[in-house]
Design a protein around this motif. Structure first.
Motif, mmCIF file in Angstrom:
data_model
loop_
_atom_site.group_PDB
_atom_site.id
_atom_site.type_symbol
_atom_site.label_atom_id
_atom_site.label_comp_id
_atom_site.label_asym_id
_atom_site.label_seq_id
_atom_site.Cartn_x
_atom_site.Cartn_y
_atom_site.Cartn_z
ATOM 1 N N ASP A 72 0.839 -1.203 0.000
ATOM 2 C CA ASP A 72 0.000 0.000 0.000
ATOM 3 C C ASP A 72 0.873 1.251 0.000
ATOM 4 N N ALA A 73 0.349 2.317 -0.596
ATOM 5 C CA ALA A 73 1.112 3.561 -0.756
ATOM 6 C C ALA A 73 1.525 4.191 0.559
ATOM 7 N N ASP A 74 0.766 3.978 1.624
ATOM 8 C CA ASP A 74 1.140 4.550 2.913
ATOM 9 C C ASP A 74 2.291 3.780 3.573
ATOM 10 N N GLU A 96 3.343 -9.908 -2.575
ATOM 11 C CA GLU A 96 3.031 -8.492 -2.795
ATOM 12 C C GLU A 96 3.689 -7.922 -4.056
ATOM 13 N N GLN A 97 4.477 -8.715 -4.750
ATOM 14 C CA GLN A 97 5.227 -8.215 -5.900
ATOM 15 C C GLN A 97 4.320 -7.648 -6.988
ATOM 16 N N THR A 98 3.253 -8.332 -7.319
ATOM 17 C CA THR A 98 2.357 -7.863 -8.386
ATOM 18 C C THR A 98 1.726 -6.525 -8.010
ATOM 19 N N ALA A 99 1.300 -6.380 -6.748
ATOM 20 C CA ALA A 99 0.707 -5.113 -6.288
ATOM 21 C C ALA A 99 1.735 -3.991 -6.340
ATOM 22 N N ALA A 100 2.986 -4.295 -5.995
ATOM 23 C CA ALA A 100 4.049 -3.281 -6.030
ATOM 24 C C ALA A 100 4.325 -2.838 -7.469
ATOM 25 N N GLN A 101 4.390 -3.786 -8.372
ATOM 26 C CA GLN A 101 4.675 -3.461 -9.768
ATOM 27 C C GLN A 101 3.530 -2.694 -10.426
ATOM 28 N N LEU A 107 -5.104 -4.604 -5.348
ATOM 29 C CA LEU A 107 -4.816 -5.841 -6.063
ATOM 30 C C LEU A 107 -4.741 -7.082 -5.182
ATOM 31 N N ASN A 108 -4.045 -7.022 -4.073
ATOM 32 C CA ASN A 108 -3.840 -8.213 -3.249
ATOM 33 C C ASN A 108 -4.789 -8.321 -2.067
ATOM 34 N N ARG A 109 -5.797 -7.519 -2.031
ATOM 35 C CA ARG A 109 -6.734 -7.556 -0.906
ATOM 36 C C ARG A 109 -7.743 -8.683 -1.082
ATOM 37 N N LYS A 110 -7.995 -9.413 0.008
ATOM 38 C CA LYS A 110 -9.014 -10.460 -0.028
ATOM 39 C C LYS A 110 -10.398 -9.830 -0.075
#
Length: 152
Positions: A72-74, A96-101, A107-110
């Motif tokens: 997350d950006a924060d 978390e790699q896909t969300a970071a990219q 993206l990765n939230r359930k």
């Protein structure tokens, strides 16, 4: 200015400085010869981050790594600044790699946010997130001692 806590665990002594922010917290950890950062805070908290790094004596020579808890950006808002100024490595769990990219806070939230909260997540992501590639992808219980950080 920043409250520090010291403790010894196994072979290593730690000095931990929690940096409390209105949006998210991040933590500076000092060992005998190095500094490590857990998360970076949001980009608008850069001034607080710089003060905390200076107060803890963290320099480009001894700030070795930032461990990101999630993309997350924060938590990732100062990665670009830290890489440029300190040349440090960024480590995070491989999930978390896909969300970071993608610089996506959803993206990765359930739980998928919808309605107003979903719109806020998208807007916050667009305003604060910058895509990045971690230097080190971690697995569960990965040992960080080869990087000078006696932790998993």
């Amino acid at each position: 200015m920043f409250r520090q806590f010291s403790f010894a665990e196994g072979r290593m002594a730690y000095n931990v400085t929690p940096v409390i922010n209105t949006v998210s917290n991040f933590y500076l950890i000092r060992t005998e010869g190095a500094c490590f950062l857990i998360d970076t805070g949001a980009s608008f908290s850069r001034g607080l981050l710089k003060k905390a790094l200076a107060a803890a004596g963290c320099t480009p020579d001894n700030l070795k790594m930032v461990v990101i808890t999630h993309a997350d950006a924060d938590h990732t808002g100062n990665i670009g600044y830290l890489r440029k100024q300190y040349g440090l490595k960024v480590a995070m769990h491989r999930a978390e790699q896909t969300a970071a990219q993608a610089a996506s806070m959803k993206l990765n939230r359930k739980t998928r946010f919808s309605g107003f909260s979903g719109a806020l997540m998208v807007l916050a992501g667009k305003l604060m997130s910058r895509p990045f590639q971690p230097d080190l992808l971690l697995a569960d219980d990965e040992d960080l001692s080869p990087y000078g950080f006696d932790a998993k």
